[in-house]
Write a protein that holds these residues in place. Structure first.
Motif, PDB file in Angstrom:
ATOM      1  N   MET A   1      18.898  69.538  44.518  1.00 45.40           N
ATOM      2  CA  MET A   1      17.645  70.159  44.089  1.00 45.40           C
ATOM      3  C   MET A   1      17.168  71.232  45.069  1.00 45.40           C
ATOM      4  O   MET A   1      16.132  71.860  44.848  1.00 45.40           O
ATOM      5  N   GLY A   2      17.908  71.436  46.162  1.00 49.55           N
ATOM      6  CA  GLY A   2      17.583  72.535  47.075  1.00 49.55           C
ATOM      7  C   GLY A   2      16.776  72.145  48.296  1.00 49.55           C
ATOM      8  O   GLY A   2      16.085  72.989  48.883  1.00 49.55           O
ATOM      9  N   LEU A   3      16.864  70.881  48.738  1.00 52.14           N
ATOM     10  CA  LEU A   3      16.061  70.428  49.864  1.00 52.14           C
ATOM     11  C   LEU A   3      16.292  71.268  51.124  1.00 52.14           C
ATOM     12  O   LEU A   3      15.336  71.690  51.781  1.00 52.14           O
ATOM     13  N   GLU A   4      17.538  71.529  51.475  1.00 52.13           N
ATOM     14  CA  GLU A   4      17.812  72.266  52.714  1.00 52.13           C
ATOM     15  C   GLU A   4      17.266  73.683  52.654  1.00 52.13           C
ATOM     16  O   GLU A   4      16.721  74.189  53.644  1.00 52.13           O
ATOM     17  N   GLN A   5      17.405  74.347  51.508  1.00 52.41           N
ATOM     18  CA  GLN A   5      16.886  75.706  51.379  1.00 52.41           C
ATOM     19  C   GLN A   5      15.356  75.706  51.451  1.00 52.41           C
ATOM     20  O   GLN A   5      14.747  76.598  52.064  1.00 52.41           O
ATOM     21  N   THR A   6      14.731  74.700  50.840  1.00 55.36           N
ATOM     22  CA  THR A   6      13.272  74.608  50.876  1.00 55.36           C
ATOM     23  C   THR A   6      12.784  74.397  52.300  1.00 55.36           C
ATOM     24  O   THR A   6      11.779  74.983  52.721  1.00 55.36           O
ATOM     25  N   GLN A   7      13.489  73.570  53.062  1.00 57.72           N
ATOM     26  CA  GLN A   7      13.101  73.343  54.454  1.00 57.72           C
ATOM     27  C   GLN A   7      13.245  74.607  55.294  1.00 57.72           C
ATOM     28  O   GLN A   7      12.454  74.843  56.210  1.00 57.72           O
TER      29      GLN A   7
ATOM     30  N   THR B   1       9.352  69.786  56.931  1.00 56.62           N
ATOM     31  CA  THR B   1      10.329  68.964  56.196  1.00 56.62           C
ATOM     32  C   THR B   1      10.240  69.186  54.696  1.00 56.62           C
ATOM     33  O   THR B   1      11.174  68.821  53.968  1.00 56.62           O
ATOM     34  N   ALA B   2       9.121  69.743  54.210  1.00 60.32           N
ATOM     35  CA  ALA B   2       8.952  70.066  52.787  1.00 60.32           C
ATOM     36  C   ALA B   2       9.143  68.858  51.882  1.00 60.32           C
ATOM     37  O   ALA B   2       9.539  69.000  50.723  1.00 60.32           O
ATOM     38  N   MET B   3       8.845  67.683  52.386  1.00 61.63           N
ATOM     39  CA  MET B   3       9.110  66.466  51.624  1.00 61.63           C
ATOM     40  C   MET B   3       8.076  66.179  50.539  1.00 61.63           C
ATOM     41  O   MET B   3       8.328  65.357  49.653  1.00 61.63           O
ATOM     42  N   TRP B   4       6.931  66.831  50.597  1.00 56.87           N
ATOM     43  CA  TRP B   4       5.872  66.482  49.645  1.00 56.87           C
ATOM     44  C   TRP B   4       6.324  66.661  48.196  1.00 56.87           C
ATOM     45  O   TRP B   4       6.079  65.804  47.346  1.00 56.87           O
TER      46      TRP B   4
END
Length: 298
Positions: A234-240, A159-162
């Motif tokens: 901020m790019g959440l989907e790409q980071t995930q 999820t890359a939420m950190w």
């Protein structure tokens, strides 16, 4: 009420605007099995379709919130992990498809039009921390623990939420060390909204949920969309996407295969003790040599 095998969801009897989503595998510390991610999504969809419900509280039965994926079974078994393909060639996109589906199921908590609150006691670790941090708000017992220990070997939080919850500095510390932090530290760092003594956790969560539940659901949905859109920008989907691909790599590179072989030979607890102790983890050619030795002993 809908019926599930790994959880249950019901309106709170005293405050029917609040849905209680209970992860309900207490004998396994609410560990994530194949069914749980999809059932979380289905439970969230049910709550979103109920006009009276305004907020969802996510909690765990028994001694803790969620101990992560049911890896004792996956790591030790001779039948491969659903995403583990040790016979070459490994298909990273097949791996990605399975793990991305789980990530999207957890993210249903984030996308829910109804605000979600994680109520964390005991531990929310590894994949359990993914579930907790996909919720909008996080309230922890002071002695509860949260972290992603498999960053040391055999895992990357999909999820890359950190980073989005902690900022780059703290996120790097958590990812580089694989440490866990308690509720007090999580609140000090801004990861948790609040940390309270364990005996006060229920009251603190329900007080917050009750306050939110009094707001019109349309207003809650709009405010949530505004904040979520900032994270998407901020790019959440790409980071995930990167994180989910990298998770597969960590399970198939020499270090990940060494961890798996060691768990198969010595037991998952022994492998975890090595991983978490701070001992250097075999890598590269050393890991390959140890894999060959363990394979020869089969």
């Amino acid at each position: 009420m809908p019926e599930f095998s790994t959880l249950r969801i019901t309106p709170d009897p005293q405050q029917p605007r609040i849905a209680r989503l209970l992860l309900n595998r207490p004998e396994q510390y609410n560990a994530i099995n194949d069914a749980m991610p999809g059932e979380i999504r289905a439970a969230v969809e049910w709550a979103n379709a109920e006009p009276e419900i305004h907020v969802i509280v996510v909690e765990g039965a028994g001694k803790g919130f969620c101990g992560g994926y049911d890896l004792a079974g996956y790591a030790e078994q001779r039948i491969e992990h659903p995403c583990q393909q040790e016979a070459p060639p490994w298909d990273p996109m097949a791996d990605y498809a399975v793990m991305k589906r789980n990530t999207e199921d957890f993210m249903s908590l984030w996308r829910s039009s109804k605000p979600t609150i994680a109520k964390v006691h005991g531990a929310a670790v590894a994949g359990g921390s993914d579930i907790a941090m996909c919720c909008d708000l996080l309230v922890m017992a002071e002695d509860a623990r949260i972290g992603y220990m498999p960053t040391r070997v055999w895992g990357c939080p999909t999820t890359a939420m950190w980073t989005y919850r902690l900022g780059a500095l703290r996120a790097k510390q958590m990812m580089f060390t694989g440490d866990v932090i308690d509720g007090r530290t999580a609140a000090d760092w801004g990861l948790a909204n609040e940390a309270v003594p364990a005996e006060q956790l229920e009251d603190a969560v329900m007080r917050l949920a009750g306050r939110i539940a009094g707001v019109p659901s349309s207003h809650l949905a709009m405010h949530k969309l505004v904040v979520n859109q900032a994270m998407l920008s901020m790019g959440l989907e790409q980071t995930q996407m990167f994180a989910t691909v990298f998770d597969g790599i960590t399970r198939h590179n020499p270090e990940g295969l060494w961890f798996r072989r060691y768990a198969q030979e010595q037991g998952f607890k022994a492998a975890v003790q090595w991983r978490d102790s701070g001992r250097p983890i075999p890598e590269g050619d050393e890991a390959r040599a140890l894999i060959r030795e363990m394979d020869a002993r089969k």
